[in-house]
Design a protein around this motif. Structure first.
Motif, PDB file in Angstrom:
ATOM      1  N   UNK A   1      -4.117   6.331   4.417  1.00  0.00           N
ATOM      2  CA  UNK A   1      -3.061   6.797   5.324  1.00  0.00           C
ATOM      3  C   UNK A   1      -3.550   8.040   6.052  1.00  0.00           C
ATOM      4  N   UNK A   2      -2.805   8.450   7.050  1.00  0.00           N
ATOM      5  CA  UNK A   2      -3.102   9.707   7.734  1.00  0.00           C
ATOM      6  C   UNK A   2      -3.067  10.859   6.726  1.00  0.00           C
ATOM      7  N   UNK A   3      -3.896  11.845   6.961  1.00  0.00           N
ATOM      8  CA  UNK A   3      -3.884  13.026   6.088  1.00  0.00           C
ATOM      9  C   UNK A   3      -2.576  13.781   6.185  1.00  0.00           C
ATOM     10  N   UNK A   4      -1.782  13.478   7.234  1.00  0.00           N
ATOM     11  CA  UNK A   4      -0.467  14.114   7.380  1.00  0.00           C
ATOM     12  C   UNK A   4       0.631  13.327   6.670  1.00  0.00           C
ATOM     13  N   UNK A   5       0.305  12.149   6.136  1.00  0.00           N
ATOM     14  CA  UNK A   5       1.309  11.317   5.462  1.00  0.00           C
ATOM     15  C   UNK A   5       1.779  12.009   4.181  1.00  0.00           C
ATOM     16  N   UNK A   6       3.038  11.843   3.841  1.00  0.00           N
ATOM     17  CA  UNK A   6       3.594  12.536   2.670  1.00  0.00           C
ATOM     18  C   UNK A   6       2.882  12.159   1.377  1.00  0.00           C
ATOM     19  N   UNK A   7       2.424  10.894   1.267  1.00  0.00           N
ATOM     20  CA  UNK A   7       1.706  10.507   0.044  1.00  0.00           C
ATOM     21  C   UNK A   7       0.314  11.127  -0.006  1.00  0.00           C
ATOM     22  N   UNK A   8      -0.290  11.352   1.158  1.00  0.00           N
ATOM     23  CA  UNK A   8      -1.613  11.987   1.191  1.00  0.00           C
ATOM     24  C   UNK A   8      -1.542  13.423   0.705  1.00  0.00           C
ATOM     25  N   UNK A   9      -0.386  14.009   0.836  1.00  0.00           N
ATOM     26  CA  UNK A   9      -0.227  15.408   0.404  1.00  0.00           C
ATOM     27  C   UNK A   9       0.146  15.521  -1.079  1.00  0.00           C
ATOM     28  N   UNK A  10       0.411  14.377  -1.706  1.00  0.00           N
ATOM     29  CA  UNK A  10       0.744  14.408  -3.135  1.00  0.00           C
ATOM     30  C   UNK A  10      -0.544  14.579  -3.938  1.00  0.00           C
ATOM     31  N   UNK A  11      -0.648  15.652  -4.664  1.00  0.00           N
ATOM     32  CA  UNK A  11      -1.873  15.981  -5.384  1.00  0.00           C
ATOM     33  C   UNK A  11      -1.882  15.319  -6.768  1.00  0.00           C
ATOM     34  N   UNK A  12      -1.871  13.967  -6.765  1.00  0.00           N
ATOM     35  CA  UNK A  12      -1.831  13.216  -8.025  1.00  0.00           C
ATOM     36  C   UNK A  12      -2.143  11.748  -7.745  1.00  0.00           C
ATOM     37  N   UNK A  13      -2.405  11.013  -8.807  1.00  0.00           N
ATOM     38  CA  UNK A  13      -2.546   9.574  -8.666  1.00  0.00           C
ATOM     39  C   UNK A  13      -1.159   8.953  -8.471  1.00  0.00           C
ATOM     40  N   UNK A  14      -1.100   7.927  -7.642  1.00  0.00           N
ATOM     41  CA  UNK A  14       0.182   7.334  -7.273  1.00  0.00           C
ATOM     42  C   UNK A  14       0.430   6.049  -8.044  1.00  0.00           C
ATOM     43  N   UNK A  15       1.697   5.709  -8.223  1.00  0.00           N
ATOM     44  CA  UNK A  15       2.059   4.401  -8.750  1.00  0.00           C
ATOM     45  C   UNK A  15       1.960   3.375  -7.626  1.00  0.00           C
ATOM     46  N   UNK A  16       1.561   2.159  -7.970  1.00  0.00           N
ATOM     47  CA  UNK A  16       1.406   1.125  -6.957  1.00  0.00           C
ATOM     48  C   UNK A  16       2.722   0.851  -6.234  1.00  0.00           C
ATOM     49  N   UNK A  17       3.814   0.762  -6.986  1.00  0.00           N
ATOM     50  CA  UNK A  17       5.111   0.495  -6.354  1.00  0.00           C
ATOM     51  C   UNK A  17       5.506   1.604  -5.390  1.00  0.00           C
ATOM     52  N   UNK A  18       5.110   2.794  -5.687  1.00  0.00           N
ATOM     53  CA  UNK A  18       5.398   3.939  -4.824  1.00  0.00           C
ATOM     54  C   UNK A  18       4.715   3.761  -3.463  1.00  0.00           C
ATOM     55  N   UNK A  19       3.494   3.255  -3.478  1.00  0.00           N
ATOM     56  CA  UNK A  19       2.749   3.035  -2.236  1.00  0.00           C
ATOM     57  C   UNK A  19       3.333   1.856  -1.465  1.00  0.00           C
ATOM     58  N   UNK A  20       3.697   0.800  -2.191  1.00  0.00           N
ATOM     59  CA  UNK A  20       4.191  -0.415  -1.539  1.00  0.00           C
ATOM     60  C   UNK A  20       5.553  -0.218  -0.879  1.00  0.00           C
ATOM     61  N   UNK A  21       6.229   0.855  -1.202  1.00  0.00           N
ATOM     62  CA  UNK A  21       7.540   1.128  -0.599  1.00  0.00           C
ATOM     63  C   UNK A  21       7.436   1.538   0.869  1.00  0.00           C
ATOM     64  N   UNK A  22       6.225   1.934   1.312  1.00  0.00           N
ATOM     65  CA  UNK A  22       6.063   2.432   2.682  1.00  0.00           C
ATOM     66  C   UNK A  22       5.659   1.306   3.637  1.00  0.00           C
ATOM     67  N   UNK A  23       5.889   1.487   4.935  1.00  0.00           N
ATOM     68  CA  UNK A  23       5.483   0.476   5.925  1.00  0.00           C
ATOM     69  C   UNK A  23       3.964   0.293   5.930  1.00  0.00           C
ATOM     70  N   UNK A  24       3.533  -0.964   6.054  1.00  0.00           N
ATOM     71  CA  UNK A  24       2.100  -1.291   6.022  1.00  0.00           C
ATOM     72  C   UNK A  24       1.631  -1.891   7.336  1.00  0.00           C
ATOM     73  N   UNK A  25       0.379  -1.577   7.672  1.00  0.00           N
ATOM     74  CA  UNK A  25      -0.351  -2.221   8.758  1.00  0.00           C
ATOM     75  C   UNK A  25      -1.511  -2.961   8.104  1.00  0.00           C
ATOM     76  N   UNK A  26      -1.580  -4.261   8.325  1.00  0.00           N
ATOM     77  CA  UNK A  26      -2.608  -5.050   7.649  1.00  0.00           C
ATOM     78  C   UNK A  26      -3.360  -5.945   8.620  1.00  0.00           C
ATOM     79  N   UNK A  27      -4.565  -6.293   8.223  1.00  0.00           N
ATOM     80  CA  UNK A  27      -5.324  -7.292   8.955  1.00  0.00           C
ATOM     81  C   UNK A  27      -4.664  -8.661   8.752  1.00  0.00           C
ATOM     82  N   UNK A  28      -5.135  -9.647   9.511  1.00  0.00           N
ATOM     83  CA  UNK A  28      -4.560 -10.983   9.398  1.00  0.00           C
ATOM     84  C   UNK A  28      -4.826 -11.579   8.018  1.00  0.00           C
ATOM     85  N   UNK A  29      -4.060 -12.591   7.660  1.00  0.00           N
ATOM     86  CA  UNK A  29      -4.109 -13.136   6.307  1.00  0.00           C
ATOM     87  C   UNK A  29      -5.447 -13.770   5.949  1.00  0.00           C
TER      88      UNK A  29
END
Length: 294
Positions: A169-197
């Motif tokens: 994510x952008x270094x300005x993203x709120x999760x990027x500023x969290x100084x810890x390892x993240x839970x997967x569900x926590x990351x999946x809660x945010x909007x995603x941009x993905x390559x094609x299937x």
């Protein structure tokens, strides 16, 4: 027996089609049929079984196929030996996926062109499955892809390099500023941009998530990795990408890896060519340069 007839025979066997071989060679289908009939007459055998629209080699055809490959390899070797002191020229057709084309190929091919300016390069970008199929049909000289480790007796592999795939994510993203390892569900809660299937690393991610009863629903899907990177830089969401595609942005701290607890996903950059393919000087030069730039 003419080299032209042998070459036509090999292409029909590889394409399993008279019409496809005729199109590739620029002949009429009738001309191709006449060449094969002449070859069969000279050899005194039937080379192909023709049942309906299906074409397959007979037992005698399979035997002749192996010898025909050696004949044409010897001819190519003789031709290469006579011209090897000359400046490298001719053509090279590369098959790759979009992420490699956007991140690795610009510098790699710029250097290749600097070294061998007379070689005309064409690039085909498709899914790994489509690229490998085209290589089997001799429409592509070699394939450079990112996927699980692939092994097939039909292909030679000349490069295999492991690559990390990461949430970013952008270094300005709120999760990027969290100084810890993240839970997967926590990351999946945010909007995603993905390559094609059909991108291998996305497919592997979705398989992993499905195994843990999770899903991911991107708000944007696009086959252009550079576009995704630009959207990330605008802090427009999170993505999942091979680390090598965003190495520059990670180094200058405009993008940040989101480290997820107990999550590690790896794919491999791999280069293949068909075992029946004569390795041209153009291909060999690319292999050597790719090894240097790995």
């Amino acid at each position: 027996m003419e080299f032209r007839e042998i070459n036509t025979f090999l292409l029909i066997a590889q394409q399993q089609s008279f019409s496809k071989a005729a199109k590739a060679l620029g002949y009429s289908q009738a001309a191709v049929t006449i060449q094969i009939k002449q070859l069969e007459k000279e050899l005194g055998v039937t080379l192909f079984d023709r049942i309906g629209k299906k074409i397959s080699l007979t037992e005698q055809g399979s035997i002749f196929y192996r010898h025909a490959l050696e004949i044409m390899r010897s001819v190519d070797q003789a031709r290469e030996a006579l011209t090897e002191k000359d400046e490298l020229s001719g053509q090279l057709c590369l098959g790759t996926i979009e992420s490699i084309c956007a991140s690795i190929f610009p510098e790699l091919l710029a250097e290749y062109h600097r070294l061998y300016p007379q070689v005309a390069i064409s690039i085909v970008t498709e899914s790994p499955e489509e690229l490998l199929e085209r290589m089997n049909e001799n429409k592509i000289d070699l394939v450079y892809l990112l996927d699980r480790r692939i092994y097939d007796q039909r292909w030679h592999k000349i490069l295999e390099i492991p690559e990390r795939n990461i949430f970013v994510a952008s270094s300005a993203h709120e999760l990027a500023r969290a100084d810890r390892e993240l839970d997967l569900d926590e990351v999946l809660d945010f909007p995603f941009l993905l390559t094609e299937k059909n991108a291998s690393y996305r497919y592997i991610l979705e398989q992993y998530l499905a195994a843990t009863d999770r899903t991911i629903c991107p708000f944007l899907e696009i086959g252009n990795t550079e576009f995704i990177i630009q959207m990330l830089l605008k802090n427009m969401g999170i993505s999942f990408l091979p680390e090598f595609t965003i190495r520059k942005e990670l180094e200058n701290h405009t993008l940040t890896e989101l480290k997820v607890k107990e999550f590690h996903m790896q794919t491999w950059r791999q280069i293949f060519y068909h075992r029946d393919k004569w390795v041209t000087r153009q291909m060999q030069a690319f292999f050597e340069l790719a090894e240097e730039w790995k």
